[in-house]
Design a protein around this motif. Sequence first.
Motif, PDB file in Angstrom:
ATOM      1  N   GLY A 293      -8.277  -4.286  13.870  1.00  0.00           N
ATOM      2  CA  GLY A 293      -8.704  -4.763  12.559  1.00  0.00           C
ATOM      3  C   GLY A 293      -7.621  -4.561  11.512  1.00  0.00           C
ATOM      4  N   ARG A 294      -6.970  -3.416  11.572  1.00  0.00           N
ATOM      5  CA  ARG A 294      -5.866  -3.150  10.644  1.00  0.00           C
ATOM      6  C   ARG A 294      -4.690  -4.084  10.916  1.00  0.00           C
ATOM      7  NH1 ARG A 294      -6.361   0.055   5.980  1.00  0.00           N
ATOM      8  NH2 ARG A 294      -7.976   1.610   6.368  1.00  0.00           N
ATOM      9  N   ARG A 295      -4.515  -4.456  12.157  1.00  0.00           N
ATOM     10  CA  ARG A 295      -3.424  -5.375  12.481  1.00  0.00           C
ATOM     11  C   ARG A 295      -3.637  -6.721  11.782  1.00  0.00           C
ATOM     12  NH1 ARG A 295       0.104  -5.456  16.920  1.00  0.00           N
ATOM     13  NH2 ARG A 295      -1.166  -3.984  18.111  1.00  0.00           N
ATOM     14  N   GLU A 296      -4.887  -7.183  11.801  1.00  0.00           N
ATOM     15  CA  GLU A 296      -5.193  -8.436  11.102  1.00  0.00           C
ATOM     16  C   GLU A 296      -4.956  -8.292   9.600  1.00  0.00           C
ATOM     17  OE1 GLU A 296      -5.909 -11.429  12.325  1.00  0.00           O
ATOM     18  OE2 GLU A 296      -5.477 -10.506  14.275  1.00  0.00           O
ATOM     19  N   LYS A 297      -5.361  -7.153   9.065  1.00  0.00           N
ATOM     20  CA  LYS A 297      -5.136  -6.911   7.645  1.00  0.00           C
ATOM     21  C   LYS A 297      -3.642  -6.827   7.349  1.00  0.00           C
ATOM     22  CE  LYS A 297      -6.740  -3.952   3.866  1.00  0.00           C
ATOM     23  NZ  LYS A 297      -7.546  -2.766   3.500  1.00  0.00           N
ATOM     24  N   ALA A 298      -2.891  -6.231   8.282  1.00  0.00           N
ATOM     25  CA  ALA A 298      -1.440  -6.123   8.103  1.00  0.00           C
ATOM     26  C   ALA A 298      -0.794  -7.507   8.121  1.00  0.00           C
ATOM     27  CB  ALA A 298      -0.843  -5.246   9.198  1.00  0.00           C
ATOM     28  N   ARG A 299      -1.296  -8.403   8.955  1.00  0.00           N
ATOM     29  CA  ARG A 299      -0.749  -9.761   8.987  1.00  0.00           C
ATOM     30  C   ARG A 299      -0.990 -10.463   7.648  1.00  0.00           C
ATOM     31  NH1 ARG A 299      -3.228 -10.092  14.422  1.00  0.00           N
ATOM     32  NH2 ARG A 299      -1.572  -9.773  15.971  1.00  0.00           N
ATOM     33  N   ALA A 300      -2.181 -10.259   7.086  1.00  0.00           N
ATOM     34  CA  ALA A 300      -2.462 -10.851   5.774  1.00  0.00           C
ATOM     35  C   ALA A 300      -1.549 -10.257   4.713  1.00  0.00           C
ATOM     36  CB  ALA A 300      -3.935 -10.619   5.404  1.00  0.00           C
ATOM     37  N   LEU A 301      -1.323  -8.949   4.770  1.00  0.00           N
ATOM     38  CA  LEU A 301      -0.417  -8.292   3.834  1.00  0.00           C
ATOM     39  C   LEU A 301       1.002  -8.805   4.022  1.00  0.00           C
ATOM     40  CD1 LEU A 301       0.080  -6.160   1.648  1.00  0.00           C
ATOM     41  CD2 LEU A 301       0.320  -4.455   3.483  1.00  0.00           C
ATOM     42  N   GLN A 302       1.374  -9.017   5.266  1.00  0.00           N
ATOM     43  CA  GLN A 302       2.713  -9.550   5.562  1.00  0.00           C
ATOM     44  C   GLN A 302       2.897 -10.910   4.911  1.00  0.00           C
ATOM     45  OE1 GLN A 302       3.724  -9.644   9.746  1.00  0.00           O
ATOM     46  NE2 GLN A 302       4.948 -11.484   9.488  1.00  0.00           N
ATOM     47  N   ARG A 303       1.899 -11.789   5.058  1.00  0.00           N
ATOM     48  CA  ARG A 303       2.003 -13.119   4.449  1.00  0.00           C
ATOM     49  C   ARG A 303       2.118 -13.009   2.930  1.00  0.00           C
ATOM     50  NH1 ARG A 303      -1.885 -14.141   8.553  1.00  0.00           N
ATOM     51  NH2 ARG A 303      -3.607 -13.811   7.079  1.00  0.00           N
ATOM     52  N   PHE A 304       1.353 -12.101   2.357  1.00  0.00           N
ATOM     53  CA  PHE A 304       1.388 -11.915   0.911  1.00  0.00           C
ATOM     54  C   PHE A 304       2.771 -11.443   0.459  1.00  0.00           C
ATOM     55  CE2 PHE A 304       0.884  -9.040  -2.744  1.00  0.00           C
ATOM     56  CZ  PHE A 304       0.320  -9.917  -3.670  1.00  0.00           C
ATOM     57  N   ILE A 305       3.338 -10.493   1.189  1.00  0.00           N
ATOM     58  CA  ILE A 305       4.655  -9.950   0.826  1.00  0.00           C
ATOM     59  C   ILE A 305       5.733 -11.022   0.967  1.00  0.00           C
ATOM     60  CG2 ILE A 305       6.431  -8.326   1.599  1.00  0.00           C
ATOM     61  CD1 ILE A 305       4.151  -6.359   2.229  1.00  0.00           C
ATOM     62  N   VAL A 306       5.687 -11.771   2.075  1.00  0.00           N
ATOM     63  CA  VAL A 306       6.696 -12.817   2.300  1.00  0.00           C
ATOM     64  C   VAL A 306       6.603 -13.869   1.199  1.00  0.00           C
ATOM     65  CG1 VAL A 306       7.371 -14.705   3.827  1.00  0.00           C
ATOM     66  CG2 VAL A 306       6.858 -12.438   4.777  1.00  0.00           C
ATOM     67  N   GLU A 307       5.380 -14.265   0.860  1.00  0.00           N
ATOM     68  CA  GLU A 307       5.235 -15.268  -0.194  1.00  0.00           C
ATOM     69  C   GLU A 307       5.737 -14.727  -1.530  1.00  0.00           C
ATOM     70  OE1 GLU A 307       4.443 -18.385   0.028  1.00  0.00           O
ATOM     71  OE2 GLU A 307       4.180 -18.193   2.199  1.00  0.00           O
ATOM     72  N   GLY A 308       5.513 -13.435  -1.784  1.00  0.00           N
ATOM     73  CA  GLY A 308       5.982 -12.851  -3.040  1.00  0.00           C
ATOM     74  C   GLY A 308       7.487 -12.832  -3.142  1.00  0.00           C
ATOM     75  N   ILE A 309       8.159 -12.393  -2.070  1.00  0.00           N
ATOM     76  CA  ILE A 309       9.628 -12.352  -2.091  1.00  0.00           C
ATOM     77  C   ILE A 309      10.198 -13.769  -2.113  1.00  0.00           C
ATOM     78  CG2 ILE A 309      11.665 -11.668  -0.767  1.00  0.00           C
ATOM     79  CD1 ILE A 309      10.159  -9.199   0.144  1.00  0.00           C
TER      80      ILE A 309
END
Length: 560
Positions: A293-309
């Motif tokens: 479950g955390r892995r899925e949340k981490a993927r969402a966080l990853q997308r958010f970070i990539v889009e931010g940078i």
Amino acid sequence: MSTTHRVLSSGLHRRLEALRAVLERALQLTGKLTAGEASAILSERLARLHSAAMFVVVGEVKSGKSSFINALLGDDVCEVAPDPCTTGIQELVYGQEPSKVRLGDHWDRLYLDKPVLREITIVDTPGTSSLVDAHETITENYIPQSDLVIFVFPAKNPHTRSPWELLARIRKEWHRKTVFVLQQADLATPHELATNRDWVTQYARQMNVQNPTVFALSAKKEREGEPDSGFAAFRRFLQEAVESGDVWTMKVEGARQTTLEVTNRLLAALRREKTAISDDQAFYRELIGRVEGRREKARALQRFIVEGIAAVYDRLASALEEEFAEGLEVGNVLRRSIPFVRDKDINAWLKDLRLRFEGRARGEIEAASVQASGDLAGEMQAMMNEMVRSITHRQQEGGQSPLPHLSERSEILERLKTGLSELRVSDMVGDRAIEGSDLETLTLAGGGMAALGTVVALATNIMVLDITGGILATAGLGLVTLALLWKRTGIISDFRRRLSQSRSELRDRLNHEIAQMFGRLFLEIEQRLKEPLAGLDRQAVRVASLIAEAEAVKADIERC
């Protein structure tokens, strides 16, 4: 007392041998489980299977147990005194030469040349209410080895609680054959004897003793040779038990019941262990599910970070594109191409453009990267803390395993908790992890270097416009202007394309680098969880095999 040698019927002999075989299997099972107490009980039973039947004498302190035994054997073999004198277990066994052997603390064996001891072993025990440390424990631990338990009560007061509590335990746990003796009958009136005999019978039936056998005896009268001591009836009971084979029937049945009880206890412990292992397996699988479950949340966080940078890069690239397009306007290009008029030539302008962009990119993207690493580390640390809390709670609610060699789960949980606590998320996701990594190159210099590559590539096209290169002198200012306008559109279009390509590369490399960070951490956590889970799976297989073995032993015992 008859000295007839033991003669077993063919049926009893077969039963005895079948019981020996199943006893040996039960003993092997206790060895596999390192169940020390059960192993000791069965070992003693096996050793005594072909020996004389064991009669254990129990009763409260000063109930007359030792006097009863002395009168039965016609000798002062057990010490009698006004104070509690039986301080341990005394086995009275047959031996031509009288001797005494110390078997252990509070445990002696006395060899006596008494005919009755050829067929039975008599055991004198401490009082059930003795204040001497460990007496009651010793008595209770000795009961499982008995074939017959003789309860001795004072004839005037058979109502004391401790003997009946012991009987309740014997009937519940070991189902031993029992007889009852009202000793010191000379101190009670006939009415008291009749009344108390009825009470003992009633109490015994309440303890599920069918057809209780009760004797009223006087050791004092027996030693004085008086015929109404009551011992003649008790000796007839023993003689009939020996000559009829009841002694051996009691022994076989007692050994069967002991083996069955021990096996039932082991089986119950194994089933509890199976349930505990199953619960632990579910717990670890739940933790692994939380990690997923955390892995899925981490993927969402990853997308958010990539889009931010990427958004930061887009903004900087857009500003660079505007500045670059402005610098390629005809007037600016010509001004930078004419010697003595230009403030800086095209090379200097390109270099200055590159340095300014790179400086802005380094500062802003680095800040975004630091923020991103903090978010990543925070997310991972939250997961670790949650898991450690779950493990701590599991440890607090878990009990000890009844089987010592299978009770490592608490230690496994402790090692897992320690391992997760020592797993430094910051080493994988924090600022130090970024330094020197692909992410550092990408986020701190990647955007600037991509832009620089574009600018350098375009510089070659622009340099042909330099007056010192001869184009203006040979072609005239009008042609240069037309050439520049024609070139400028293509240059800017190429510049945009390369910036877009650079942005895609930035996103791809960011995704790859962050995914690698998450991957390393999740892999480490999953390995720490799957290792004990694999151990539990192996334990589950082992316990299932032991349960099947115990059930087979139990079935064979019940058929004996």
